[in-house]
Design an enzyme around this catalytic site. Sequence first.
Site, PDB file in Angstrom:
ATOM      1  N   GLY A  14     -27.893 -37.348 -48.019  1.00  0.00           N
ATOM      2  CA  GLY A  14     -26.454 -37.119 -48.106  1.00  0.00           C
ATOM      3  C   GLY A  14     -25.695 -38.168 -47.336  1.00  0.00           C
ATOM      4  N   VAL A  48     -32.563 -34.752 -46.338  1.00  0.00           N
ATOM      5  CA  VAL A  48     -32.970 -33.364 -46.572  1.00  0.00           C
ATOM      6  C   VAL A  48     -34.429 -33.362 -47.029  1.00  0.00           C
ATOM      7  CG1 VAL A  48     -32.471 -31.230 -47.821  1.00  0.00           C
ATOM      8  CG2 VAL A  48     -30.602 -32.776 -47.232  1.00  0.00           C
ATOM      9  N   ASP A  59     -15.405 -30.622 -50.242  1.00  0.00           N
ATOM     10  CA  ASP A  59     -16.250 -31.700 -50.774  1.00  0.00           C
ATOM     11  C   ASP A  59     -17.059 -31.194 -51.961  1.00  0.00           C
ATOM     12  OD1 ASP A  59     -17.224 -34.298 -50.834  1.00  0.00           O
ATOM     13  OD2 ASP A  59     -18.900 -33.844 -49.501  1.00  0.00           O
TER      14      ASP A  59
HETATM   15  P1  ADP Z   1     -24.831 -34.378 -46.820  1.00  0.00           P
HETATM   16  O1  ADP Z   1     -24.181 -33.151 -46.333  1.00  0.00           O
HETATM   17  O2  ADP Z   1     -25.330 -35.248 -45.677  1.00  0.00           O
HETATM   18  O3  ADP Z   1     -23.991 -35.137 -47.820  1.00  0.00           O
HETATM   19  P2  ADP Z   1     -26.323 -32.817 -48.747  1.00  0.00           P
HETATM   20  O4  ADP Z   1     -26.284 -31.455 -48.163  1.00  0.00           O
HETATM   21  O5  ADP Z   1     -25.345 -33.126 -49.839  1.00  0.00           O
HETATM   22  O6  ADP Z   1     -26.167 -33.903 -47.594  1.00  0.00           O
HETATM   23  O7  ADP Z   1     -27.792 -33.066 -49.299  1.00  0.00           O
HETATM   24  C1  ADP Z   1     -28.162 -34.247 -49.985  1.00  0.00           C
HETATM   25  C2  ADP Z   1     -29.068 -33.926 -51.174  1.00  0.00           C
HETATM   26  O8  ADP Z   1     -30.262 -33.253 -50.710  1.00  0.00           O
HETATM   27  C3  ADP Z   1     -28.454 -32.969 -52.201  1.00  0.00           C
HETATM   28  O9  ADP Z   1     -27.664 -33.632 -53.147  1.00  0.00           O
HETATM   29  C4  ADP Z   1     -29.714 -32.335 -52.825  1.00  0.00           C
HETATM   30  O10 ADP Z   1     -30.274 -33.192 -53.805  1.00  0.00           O
HETATM   31  C5  ADP Z   1     -30.666 -32.256 -51.641  1.00  0.00           C
HETATM   32  N1  ADP Z   1     -30.580 -30.929 -51.001  1.00  0.00           N
HETATM   33  C6  ADP Z   1     -29.699 -30.573 -50.039  1.00  0.00           C
HETATM   34  N2  ADP Z   1     -29.874 -29.291 -49.668  1.00  0.00           N
HETATM   35  C7  ADP Z   1     -30.893 -28.810 -50.416  1.00  0.00           C
HETATM   36  C8  ADP Z   1     -31.540 -27.517 -50.515  1.00  0.00           C
HETATM   37  N3  ADP Z   1     -31.148 -26.496 -49.755  1.00  0.00           N
HETATM   38  N4  ADP Z   1     -32.544 -27.360 -51.402  1.00  0.00           N
HETATM   39  C9  ADP Z   1     -32.931 -28.403 -52.199  1.00  0.00           C
HETATM   40  N5  ADP Z   1     -32.350 -29.642 -52.164  1.00  0.00           N
HETATM   41  C10 ADP Z   1     -31.343 -29.856 -51.271  1.00  0.00           C
END
Ligand code: ADP
Length: 361
Positions: free
Chosen positions: A72, A77, A192
């Site tokens: 992210g 993650v 967001d």
């Molecule tokens: P950030 O908050 O730093 O932008 P995200 O929460 O958007 O990060 O996570 C980045 C990516 O990781 C997501 O787009 C998804 O593909 C994966 N991801 C995040 N959380 C999960 C989850 N709980 N289960 C599976 N994949 C996840």
Amino acid sequence: MPINKPRGMALRLSTSDHAHSSDDNAMSDTGSLAVGGFNIGRHGITQSPLSVGEISSLRLDQLHLGHKLGRGNSSRVYLASHLPTGKPVAIKILQPSSDSSTAESVRLALNEVRTVFQARSDHLVSFYDAFHHEGSLHLVLEYMDAGSLENLFSTMVRANEMIPEAAVGQLLWQMLQGLIYLHREKRAVHRDLKPANVLLNASGFVKLSDFGISRSLDETQALAATYCGTAQYMAPERLSESGVYGYPSDVWSLGLITLEGLVGRYPYARSSNHFDLVNSVVNGPPPTEDADVRRVLSPDLWDLLNTALAKAPHERPDATQMARHSFMQRLHAMPFDLAVFIRRSVDLQQQQSSEPLSLEM
Ligand code: ADP
């Protein structure tokens, strides 16, 4: 293909703060992080200002780190296995950074903790615990085994397939349930919403994630100046100079995500230039006025999205009104199994990718 089903998993959350040992409660001089009434240490959250006071029985050393699930803005993650139960979880690790954004990143992550800690919705990704480990913050979250809506959209584009109206309708319905909960129960603006922050599982559940920048409404303006997220799904009022935004801005984002699912492409002309994109959203007509868009959408669904994408925020329905729109009555009468559709898209994605999306631990 075996698919893990995280629903109902036995990562028990104790309702008593006696769940932590006295050792856990003596963490203050061993690198624990005390911010905003929270105390997050090696063994998880030991102190929380929240009234529910739930404390997880998870321990970081009981989690076996697996492969990376995604990246992210501020985090990596990973998939992880909870060794005592063998159940999968997702661990979001806030990247340590040497620059001045670190404090802001930690603040945003703690805000995520605050928002999700008390969340009780089938349409928000569950939060199990937070740990402060080796200088970074680890958030332990429900593992969503079918990836994000961003993955699903790109998979269908690569397969040259349109997503059926009933599927998009059900995605919208479930996203709305998450938003209604956030807006009405938590008094929080997500801020967001974008396809990457909508996660799916093989049981057919759609859940909003990434509350890193969500915040209760009264604090909205304080954060507006400090956070700059992805512009593509942001409402005109958020992108314009006034910078005033609130619940209707989330409605816009949800409308745009839904429209993207229906037309099979990002609804505005893609531009490599940030200012061109901002100009189209702020000064151009709403994307529902595009003749191609009108042709693809059923009249009732077009009407729903046209109001959600009204340029003036006060003209948009709130999430509850959207869920009561006449399109939803028609949707509920359509026989369609979203879980089957999601599983098929994961299969397709595996076929398309040389790096298959693993659904196994
Ligand atoms: P950030 O908050 O730093 O932008 P995200 O929460 O958007 O990060 O996570 C980045 C990516 O990781 C997501 O787009 C998804 O593909 C994966 N991801 C995040 N959380 C999960 C989850 N709980 N289960 C599976 N994949 C996840």
